[in-house]
Design a protein around this motif. Structure first.
Motif, PDB file in Angstrom:
ATOM      1  N   MET A  99     -63.902 -53.127  11.837  1.00 10.38           N
ATOM      2  CA  MET A  99     -64.718 -53.686  10.764  1.00 10.38           C
ATOM      3  C   MET A  99     -65.453 -52.527  10.111  1.00 10.38           C
ATOM      4  SD  MET A  99     -66.388 -56.745  13.061  1.00 10.38           S
ATOM      5  CE  MET A  99     -65.369 -57.691  14.209  1.00 10.38           C
ATOM      6  N   ALA A 100     -65.395 -52.421   8.794  1.00 11.60           N
ATOM      7  CA  ALA A 100     -66.005 -51.263   8.135  1.00 11.60           C
ATOM      8  C   ALA A 100     -66.495 -51.625   6.748  1.00 11.60           C
ATOM      9  CB  ALA A 100     -65.006 -50.112   8.057  1.00 11.60           C
ATOM     10  N   ALA A 123     -58.694 -50.706   8.106  1.00 13.41           N
ATOM     11  CA  ALA A 123     -59.673 -51.708   8.523  1.00 13.41           C
ATOM     12  C   ALA A 123     -59.118 -53.104   8.251  1.00 13.41           C
ATOM     13  CB  ALA A 123     -60.992 -51.505   7.787  1.00 13.41           C
ATOM     14  N   ARG A 127     -67.302 -55.244   6.210  1.00 15.06           N
ATOM     15  CA  ARG A 127     -68.690 -55.550   6.543  1.00 15.06           C
ATOM     16  C   ARG A 127     -69.590 -55.144   5.383  1.00 15.06           C
ATOM     17  NH1 ARG A 127     -72.712 -53.230   9.798  1.00 15.06           N
ATOM     18  NH2 ARG A 127     -73.757 -53.642   7.835  1.00 15.06           N
ATOM     19  N   GLN A 183     -72.738 -62.881  11.228  1.00 13.61           N
ATOM     20  CA  GLN A 183     -73.346 -61.879  12.114  1.00 13.61           C
ATOM     21  C   GLN A 183     -74.799 -62.212  12.386  1.00 13.61           C
ATOM     22  OE1 GLN A 183     -72.828 -57.631  11.113  1.00 13.61           O
ATOM     23  NE2 GLN A 183     -75.042 -57.439  11.363  1.00 13.61           N
ATOM     24  N   LYS A 208     -75.178 -59.573  17.937  1.00 10.37           N
ATOM     25  CA  LYS A 208     -75.576 -58.219  18.309  1.00 10.37           C
ATOM     26  C   LYS A 208     -76.620 -58.248  19.431  1.00 10.37           C
ATOM     27  CE  LYS A 208     -74.385 -55.331  14.413  1.00 10.37           C
ATOM     28  NZ  LYS A 208     -74.809 -54.149  13.659  1.00 10.37           N
ATOM     29  N   CYS A 236     -71.634 -57.914  20.378  1.00  8.82           N
ATOM     30  CA  CYS A 236     -71.635 -56.583  19.771  1.00  8.82           C
ATOM     31  C   CYS A 236     -72.690 -55.689  20.412  1.00  8.82           C
ATOM     32  CB  CYS A 236     -71.874 -56.672  18.263  1.00  8.82           C
ATOM     33  SG  CYS A 236     -71.840 -55.069  17.428  1.00  8.82           S
ATOM     34  N   ARG A 238     -74.768 -52.514  20.167  1.00 11.42           N
ATOM     35  CA  ARG A 238     -75.186 -51.699  19.028  1.00 11.42           C
ATOM     36  C   ARG A 238     -76.306 -50.728  19.384  1.00 11.42           C
ATOM     37  NH1 ARG A 238     -80.107 -51.647  17.990  1.00 11.42           N
ATOM     38  NH2 ARG A 238     -80.004 -51.855  15.743  1.00 11.42           N
ATOM     39  N   VAL A 268     -67.398 -56.088  20.730  1.00 12.85           N
ATOM     40  CA  VAL A 268     -67.301 -55.151  19.610  1.00 12.85           C
ATOM     41  C   VAL A 268     -68.381 -54.089  19.789  1.00 12.85           C
ATOM     42  CG1 VAL A 268     -67.515 -54.906  17.096  1.00 12.85           C
ATOM     43  CG2 VAL A 268     -66.378 -56.921  18.078  1.00 12.85           C
ATOM     44  N   ASP A 270     -70.747 -51.036  17.901  1.00 13.44           N
ATOM     45  CA  ASP A 270     -71.263 -50.549  16.618  1.00 13.44           C
ATOM     46  C   ASP A 270     -71.917 -49.183  16.836  1.00 13.44           C
ATOM     47  OD1 ASP A 270     -72.674 -49.952  14.328  1.00 13.44           O
ATOM     48  OD2 ASP A 270     -73.730 -51.862  14.194  1.00 13.44           O
ATOM     49  N   MET A 297     -67.191 -51.609  14.798  1.00 12.30           N
ATOM     50  CA  MET A 297     -67.844 -51.848  13.517  1.00 12.30           C
ATOM     51  C   MET A 297     -68.543 -50.560  13.090  1.00 12.30           C
ATOM     52  SD  MET A 297     -70.919 -54.492  12.539  1.00 12.30           S
ATOM     53  CE  MET A 297     -69.907 -55.919  12.254  1.00 12.30           C
ATOM     54  N   GLU A 299     -70.285 -48.194   9.675  1.00  9.72           N
ATOM     55  CA  GLU A 299     -70.786 -48.191   8.305  1.00  9.72           C
ATOM     56  C   GLU A 299     -70.153 -47.030   7.539  1.00  9.72           C
ATOM     57  OE1 GLU A 299     -75.040 -48.362   8.362  1.00  9.72           O
ATOM     58  OE2 GLU A 299     -75.039 -50.403   9.156  1.00  9.72           O
TER      59      GLU A 299
END
Length: 338
Positions: A99-100, A123, A127, A183, A208, A236, A238, A268, A270, A297, A299
């Motif tokens: 996921m990006a 990807a 996100r 999310q 998360k 997730c 993170r 997942v 992050d 995931m 950014e």
């Protein structure tokens, strides 16, 4: 308590077990695996459960008391891994799903550029935040519904799914009209009113881990969503807040194999929020995949120096391309694909 039905138990026998639990005031949650059906009793009920009452019912193989406080999210209830299917994307299976996109949707042009860039590199999910929970009330709060429309449009044009954050219970229906995955941010991990509302939603939920949450607290938050009827939950990792100040958070890689042992839910990672530093994102993404994460995931921003949110932890599109190339080398070594 979980009731394990014998292999070949009839539908009528399963329904009678569910009816017996309901009569006592418990919620009965059914899980059908490849070889057996399990019925879990959740809640307080009007009377205590006596395993012997259920052991003698036709079609019952055994009755097991669950010691973990998380019933539905634990492997005692469901031994097989949960695989969440969205169109042609399977999360929790053999493929590592990436996921990006940007931290925040800033404009239609920005999200269009980034959707194209991450799609070309491999990807599967775009996100981007339309509603942004920020520490400062003066920071950019997101474009709201306009941002959701930009996100959906860009994703559709580039063959991507959409994941975006929902901040409160009143936004669930609105966000669900535009996103494929809802999310829950770290600050809302224990927003129980929101979690209950998401339990009634049909879309998958990515939960998360909270800034200072233990793994048990994290799984119990997932339990809130699942107890409401929504079994399609992703966890997730993170990063958590520790005494260390060289990074924004401390990325807890060890949580990935621990959770994979305790729970059947997809995990997942992050690394963008996990470290808060652009040059640490790729190494930690590699480590997360090696540790067993089902998805990553990250950014990505084409001009992070001018980003309205989290520029220092956003990698450039060319760095994302390099990350994907490296993950394609790691995945086969652990029996996965990308």
């Amino acid at each position: 308590m979980i009731i394990v039905m014998a292999q070949g138990a009839s539908e009528d026998q399963i329904e009678k077990v569910i009816a017996a639990l309901t009569l006592k005031g418990y919620d009965a949650h059914r899980s059908t695996g490849t070889t057996r059906t399990v019925v879990g009793a959740v809640g307080t009920g009007r009377t205590p459960l006596d395993p012997r009452e259920f052991e003698i019912l036709p079609g019952v193989q055994e009755v097991i008391r669950i010691t973990e406080p998380f019933k539905l999210a634990g492997r005692s209830f469901q031994a097989e891994d949960t695989v969440i299917t969205l169109k042609d994307v399977l999360i929790g299976g053999r493929e590592i799903v990436v996921m990006a996109g940007p931290c925040a949707v800033e404009s239609e042009e920005q999200i269009e550029i980034l959707a194209g860039a991450v799609a070309r590199s491999g990807a599967r999910i775009l996100r981007g935040g339309a509603f942004k929970p920020r520490t400062s009330p003066y920071a950019f709060q997101g474009l709201g519904e306009e941002g959701l429309r930009y996100l959906r449009g860009a994703a559709d044009r580039h063959g991507l799914l959409v994941i975006t954050e929902v901040m409160d219970a009143g936004q669930v229906d609105l966000v669900a009209r535009h996103a494929d995955i809802l999310q829950v941010g770290a600050r809302n991990m224990q927003n129980f009113h929101l979690l209950k509302e998401l339990g009634r939603a049909r879309a998958p939920v990515l939960l998360k881990r909270g800034l200072s949450a233990t793994i048990q607290e994290w799984l119990l938050s997932a339990e809130y969503i699942m107890a409401g009827g929504n079994r399609r939950v992703l966890l997730c990792e993170r990063g958590i807040r520790t005494f260390e100040n060289y990074t924004r958070n401390t990325m807890d890689i060890s949580a990935i194999p621990i959770v994979k042992k305790l729970s059947h839910l997809p995990v997942v990672a992050d690394p963008s929020h996990g470290t808060g530093l652009r040059d640490k994102v790729i190494p930690m993404a590699r480590a997360a995949v090696a540790a067993g994460a089902d998805g990553i995931m990250v950014e990505v921003h084409h001009d992070p120096e001018t980003a309205l949110s989290d520029g220092p932890q956003s990698i450039y599109p060319e760095q994302f391309t390099e990350l994907m190339a490296q993950l394609r080398l790691i995945a086969p070594a652990i029996g996965r694909t990308l």
